[in-house]
Design an enzyme around this catalytic site. Sequence first.
Site, short mmCIF file in Angstrom:
data_model
loop_
_atom_site.label_atom_id
_atom_site.label_comp_id
_atom_site.label_asym_id
_atom_site.label_seq_id
_atom_site.Cartn_x
_atom_site.Cartn_y
_atom_site.Cartn_z
N ILE A 81 40.33 -7.50 -22.68
CA ILE A 81 40.60 -8.03 -21.34
C ILE A 81 41.53 -7.08 -20.57
CG2 ILE A 81 41.34 -10.01 -19.97
CD1 ILE A 81 38.77 -10.39 -21.81
N GLN A 138 24.81 32.94 -12.73
CA GLN A 138 23.80 31.89 -12.57
C GLN A 138 24.00 30.72 -13.55
OE1 GLN A 138 19.42 32.31 -13.28
NE2 GLN A 138 19.44 32.71 -11.08
N ALA A 145 38.23 -13.00 -18.00
CA ALA A 145 38.09 -13.07 -19.46
C ALA A 145 36.76 -13.70 -19.85
CB ALA A 145 39.26 -13.86 -20.06
N LEU A 146 35.79 -12.82 -20.15
CA LEU A 146 34.46 -13.27 -20.56
C LEU A 146 34.20 -12.87 -22.02
CD1 LEU A 146 31.56 -14.33 -19.64
CD2 LEU A 146 31.02 -11.94 -19.10
N GLU A 163 34.19 -11.73 -25.94
CA GLU A 163 34.81 -12.15 -27.20
C GLU A 163 34.40 -11.17 -28.29
OE1 GLU A 163 33.64 -16.20 -27.88
OE2 GLU A 163 34.44 -16.85 -25.95
N GLU A 199 31.85 -3.75 -18.15
CA GLU A 199 31.09 -4.49 -17.12
C GLU A 199 29.59 -4.42 -17.38
OE1 GLU A 199 32.27 -5.11 -13.29
OE2 GLU A 199 34.39 -5.01 -13.74
N GLY A 200 29.24 -4.48 -18.67
CA GLY A 200 27.84 -4.40 -19.08
C GLY A 200 27.53 -2.97 -19.47
N THR A 201 27.12 -2.77 -20.73
CA THR A 201 26.78 -1.41 -21.19
C THR A 201 25.59 -0.87 -20.37
OG1 THR A 201 25.18 -2.27 -22.76
CG2 THR A 201 27.44 -1.98 -23.58
N ARG A 232 30.30 -4.81 -10.48
CA ARG A 232 29.71 -3.58 -11.05
C ARG A 232 29.73 -2.42 -10.05
NH1 ARG A 232 25.22 -6.87 -14.67
NH2 ARG A 232 26.61 -7.14 -16.45
N1 CAA Z 1 23.24 -14.40 -10.62
C1 CAA Z 1 23.08 -15.74 -10.73
N2 CAA Z 1 22.62 -16.34 -11.84
C2 CAA Z 1 22.30 -15.55 -12.88
C3 CAA Z 1 22.44 -14.14 -12.84
C4 CAA Z 1 22.92 -13.57 -11.63
N3 CAA Z 1 23.09 -12.25 -11.52
N4 CAA Z 1 22.04 -13.62 -14.02
C5 CAA Z 1 21.66 -14.66 -14.79
N5 CAA Z 1 21.82 -15.82 -14.11
C6 CAA Z 1 21.49 -17.18 -14.56
C7 CAA Z 1 20.02 -17.27 -14.94
O1 CAA Z 1 19.22 -17.56 -13.82
C8 CAA Z 1 20.03 -18.38 -15.97
O2 CAA Z 1 20.09 -19.62 -15.30
P1 CAA Z 1 18.92 -20.76 -15.54
O3 CAA Z 1 19.00 -21.09 -17.01
O4 CAA Z 1 19.36 -21.89 -14.67
O5 CAA Z 1 17.65 -20.09 -15.15
C9 CAA Z 1 21.37 -18.20 -16.67
O6 CAA Z 1 22.21 -17.47 -15.76
C10 CAA Z 1 21.24 -17.41 -17.95
O7 CAA Z 1 20.73 -16.13 -17.63
P2 CAA Z 1 19.81 -15.28 -18.59
O8 CAA Z 1 18.74 -16.17 -19.18
O9 CAA Z 1 19.37 -14.08 -17.87
O10 CAA Z 1 20.86 -14.94 -19.74
P3 CAA Z 1 20.75 -13.96 -20.98
O11 CAA Z 1 21.50 -14.57 -22.08
O12 CAA Z 1 19.34 -13.53 -21.18
O13 CAA Z 1 21.61 -12.65 -20.57
C11 CAA Z 1 22.65 -10.82 -19.44
C12 CAA Z 1 21.93 -12.17 -19.36
C13 CAA Z 1 22.24 -10.07 -18.21
C14 CAA Z 1 22.29 -10.00 -20.67
C15 CAA Z 1 24.17 -11.12 -19.45
O14 CAA Z 1 24.55 -11.77 -20.63
C16 CAA Z 1 25.02 -9.89 -19.25
O15 CAA Z 1 25.17 -9.40 -18.11
N6 CAA Z 1 25.63 -9.39 -20.36
C17 CAA Z 1 26.65 -8.34 -20.24
C18 CAA Z 1 28.00 -8.96 -20.08
C19 CAA Z 1 28.95 -8.07 -19.34
O16 CAA Z 1 28.59 -7.39 -18.38
N7 CAA Z 1 30.21 -8.12 -19.74
C20 CAA Z 1 31.23 -7.38 -19.05
C21 CAA Z 1 32.56 -8.04 -19.24
S1 CAA Z 1 33.65 -7.74 -17.90
C22 CAA Z 1 34.35 -6.23 -18.10
O17 CAA Z 1 33.90 -5.43 -18.86
C23 CAA Z 1 35.49 -5.96 -17.18
C24 CAA Z 1 36.43 -4.87 -17.49
O18 CAA Z 1 36.86 -4.66 -18.60
C25 CAA Z 1 36.91 -4.06 -16.39
#
Ligand code: CAA
Length: 390
Positions: A162, A284, A128-129, A131, A369-371, A248
């Site tokens: 979720i 074709q 649950a990430l 919102e 899981e991220g657009t 992913r």
């Molecule tokens: N591994 C480790 N650390 C990471 C990381 C990674 N892959 N990506 C980022 N971080 C760390 C960064 O290093 C940073 O740490 P520091 O401040 O210490 O340097 C911190 O996390 C913040 O990172 P960013 O500055 O890169 O953060 P941001 O706000 O710019 O955004 C983003 C990053 C990539 C856009 C992220 O918000 C993202 O992936 N968004 C999409 C969310 C998503 O995928 N949601 C899916 C929900 S789950 C789902 O959908 C499941 C389902 O239904 C089946």
Amino acid sequence: MALATPHHASSEEEAMILQAVRELVAEKVAPRAAEIDELGEYPQDIRKLFAENDLLGIPIPSEYGGLGGTFLTYVKVVEEIAKVCASSSLIVAVQELGMLPILIGGSDEQKKRYLPKLASGEWIAAYALTEAGSGSDAAGSMRTRAEKRGDKYILNGQKIWITNGSVADVVCVFAVTDPEKGANGISAFIVEKGFPGFHVGKLEKKMGIRGSPTVELVFDNCEVPAENLLSNEGEGFKIAMKVLDKSRPGIAAQALGIAAGALDYAANYAQERMAFGKPIGQQQGIGFMLADMKTEVEAARLLLYEAARKCDEGADDVTLWAAMAKLKCGDTAMSVTTDAVQVLGGYGYSVEYPVERMMRDAKITQIYEGTQQIQRLVISRAVVGKWKPK
Ligand code: CAA
């Protein structure tokens, strides 16, 4: 990296697992796929089937009750299931997604407590990430709060979209513990469904993956024992991102499976359906369409398997490869299923044939899981870095 070294199933072991999965899928899942979509119910029979056949904890180390297999084997299993039923493939993929925060950020005690029950399928997991106001901007817009009071954290807020939320026994929840610190003020918690103040809200009605429940979760002064904090306060967002690096590829595998299933169906149809005196696959216009579909599927597969190998190796550039695999496989799923509907013409548009379901199911792989836009953001940051104003 907290993941234990997988015992690396040999290709022979992997071939045996995949053969067994193919048989299981053909006999038990394929005949249920249309009904699962139509009824929109979580298929408990399929969950039980996967649990009995050890498919719910493939890359979980054997010391925690998993199969100790590789991520490569895991993605191939998800792909096989998704060829016939995208909803069923999510049972495997989201179990992984929900377990990964514990595997990556959990203490040995937390892993021993939760992973065996999840790997065996006795319990179901969710993650649950997201919102209402925080999808792509997962860190910056998170509002769910967790405040420490004595030996408990009190959670307040709502999560949406979720997957498995209504059937999960355990949910890994991300919440803000320090609003001043942005991404570094987010923490991760293991929440059991019986904890006081945990409620399941609205069930979404969706375009596709209808057999997979997608719900709102409400935390109303939800009491979580402090020992259920994963890692340390402030480490939650990094755990969330490391999880997505490994999950992913699972969604990419689902997308690839949907595309491959649609291609198979369209290719068979094109060999039988006659028009202008010959099978349409020999015309074709359709033949070249199938050629492009095949090329896209195979290109996507190569990218995915390489990403999965990177997960197994613990490679430094796994974030990049996971994002590229998800991007390519998701877009391939959408284009190939759309073309499969076209190959079948009017029949493709009818619910009597599976390709319209596959096209509806494909769409979500470009969103969750991220657009695809977020995957491109991640990929471009790997190419040119993240710009920081001076
Ligand atoms: N591994 C480790 N650390 C990471 C990381 C990674 N892959 N990506 C980022 N971080 C760390 C960064 O290093 C940073 O740490 P520091 O401040 O210490 O340097 C911190 O996390 C913040 O990172 P960013 O500055 O890169 O953060 P941001 O706000 O710019 O955004 C983003 C990053 C990539 C856009 C992220 O918000 C993202 O992936 N968004 C999409 C969310 C998503 O995928 N949601 C899916 C929900 S789950 C789902 O959908 C499941 C389902 O239904 C089946």
